[in-house]
Scaffold this motif. Structure first.
Motif, PDB file in Angstrom:
ATOM      1  N   TRP A  75      50.815  55.246  16.662  1.00  0.00           N
ATOM      2  CA  TRP A  75      49.940  55.343  15.486  1.00  0.00           C
ATOM      3  C   TRP A  75      50.451  56.343  14.447  1.00  0.00           C
ATOM      4  O   TRP A  75      49.774  56.577  13.452  1.00  0.00           O
ATOM      5  N   GLU A 192      41.123  47.554  15.343  1.00  0.00           N
ATOM      6  CA  GLU A 192      42.222  46.591  15.500  1.00  0.00           C
ATOM      7  C   GLU A 192      41.817  45.182  15.092  1.00  0.00           C
ATOM      8  O   GLU A 192      42.672  44.330  14.858  1.00  0.00           O
ATOM      9  N   ASP A 198      42.617  51.203   8.555  1.00  0.00           N
ATOM     10  CA  ASP A 198      43.288  52.222   9.377  1.00  0.00           C
ATOM     11  C   ASP A 198      42.324  52.981  10.290  1.00  0.00           C
ATOM     12  O   ASP A 198      42.730  53.924  10.973  1.00  0.00           O
ATOM     13  N   LEU A 201      42.085  56.814   9.866  1.00  0.00           N
ATOM     14  CA  LEU A 201      43.223  57.650  10.240  1.00  0.00           C
ATOM     15  C   LEU A 201      43.729  58.530   9.089  1.00  0.00           C
ATOM     16  O   LEU A 201      43.973  59.726   9.274  1.00  0.00           O
TER      17      LEU A 201
END
Ligand SMILES: *Cc1c(COP(=O)(O)O)cnc(C)c1O
Length: 360
Positions: A75, A192, A198, A201
């Motif tokens: 990631w 996902e 994201d 993130l």
């Protein structure tokens, strides 16, 4: 009991209700009530678990270094800012327990995740529920609920059971709007499945008060193993680590999760299958007169016109051996949350509901 009193908040907890897993007198039950991966566990995880099973007499790693390194690699995050827990539920518990207590407030939204008020009460803090607008998180409503007692905002994005996602610009507006003394937690359990998202993130990487949580329970198919992780500012992770039990994750869980996170192809394939079947299911539900928003997850929320109609639809599904999740506790008494299955399973759902509509 008279002289023995539990900590504040504990007796306010209504026990978490999981999705049903059996139906009386029905074999071949199709469980679409808990957002599990229809493909089962990630195969690489099964291999890794089998290989490490003979090490079960050894205590596991306390620092989760190998799993955090794998997460960091895949990631593109800093391993020192990753914390792993017994499901993302435990990561959420670290943050609520470490940063709130009696007199503090934890904000969550009306259709976020039913663990949030439980976690607030576990910490002795006060859960503050904020309305959503048309089943989408309302940033202004959250911001206007913030007080000087607010310590944490818990945001499920995408939400459960709505399946809807707050657009990136709105999440940024929320992060910009919360005061510095408040931690914004972005729970990205379904990241996902959401194309081009994201999971929070970038915000967790750059903001001093944003934490992102992720799980192996959904697309990785490891719900029974209990592994999740969080990523955020180093000082917040350091505080959370102090209350993490040193051996919270077992050897087999650590090795299986490490293999799973590296199996990028598996995740992509599962996401693609889910997207196809999700579009098919939403289309069919709408055609059958059940309202349904677009979903960024591996489930859809079908809304019947009345509670009676939802009862009847659920009964028809149950009669065909299909278990779904009623979500009255989440504020949708007329709602039916259906996990997206594989092509056969989705066909089975559509057939059962079509037959029900034709008969009624
Ligand atoms: C399923 C789910 C989780 C995952 O919980 P785990 O403890 O990781 O199994 C977290 N948040 C939401 C909103 C969920 O639906």
């Amino acid at each position: 009991m008279t002289r023995i009193t539990p900590q504040p908040g504990i007796m306010d907890i209504a026990l978490y209700q999981g999705g049903a897993s059996y139906l009386a007198d029905v074999e071949n039950v199709l469980k679409l009530s808990s957002n599990e991966n229809p493909a089962g566990p990630c195969p690489a995880a099964i291999d890794a678990l089998t290989r490490t099973a003979s090490d079960m007499h050894r205590y596991p790693s306390t620092d989760h270094a190998a799993l955090r390194a794998a997460i960091a690699e895949v990631w593109n995050v800093d391993a020192d800012r990753v914390i792993c827990g017994v499901g993302s539920d435990e990561v959420l518990q670290f943050v609520t327990q470490a940063f709130s207590g009696p007199g503090d407030e934890i904000i969550h939204t009306a259709h976020g995740f039913s663990m949030y008020p439980i976690l607030a009460n576990m910490a002795g803090a006060t859960p503050v529920c904020v309305p959503e607008r048309d089943r989408i998180v309302d940033v202004d409503a959250i911001l206007s609920a913030v007080t000087e007692r607010t310590r944490i905002v818990l945001l499920a994005n995408p939400g459960n059971p709505t399946g809807t996602r707050l657009p990136d610009a709105e999440v940024v507006r929320l992060a910009d709007g919360v005061p510095e003394h408040v931690i914004l937690v972005i729970d990205g359990a379904y990241t996902e499945y959401a194309d081009g998202y994201d999971g929070g993130l970038a915000l967790a990487r750059t903001r001093p008060n944003v934490l992102m949580t992720r799980t192996f329970s959904k697309i990785y198919g490891l719900g029974g193993l209990r592994v999740g992780w969080g990523y955020g500012p180093r000082d917040i992770i350091d505080v959370m680590t102090r209350i993490r039990q040193p051996f919270n994750l077992s050897t087999v869980a650590l090795s299986a999760a490490e293999a799973a996170v590296r199996d990028i192809k598996w995740v992509e394939d599962c996401a693609a299958l889910n997207a196809d079947q999700r579009a098919r299911l939403i289309g069919a539900l709408r055609q059958l007169g059940l309202a349904c928003d677009e979903s960024d997850t591996n489930f859809v929320l079908a809304r019947a016109a009345t509670v009676a109609e939802a009862d009847a639809a659920e009964a028809a599904l149950n009669a065909d051996g299909i278990l779904v999740r009623r979500v009255a506790g989440y504020g949708f008494p007329e709602g039916i949350r259906i996990t997206v299955g594989n092509a056969d399973q989705t066909g089975r759902v559509i057939a059962a509901l079509t037959e029900w509509r034709n008969a009624s």
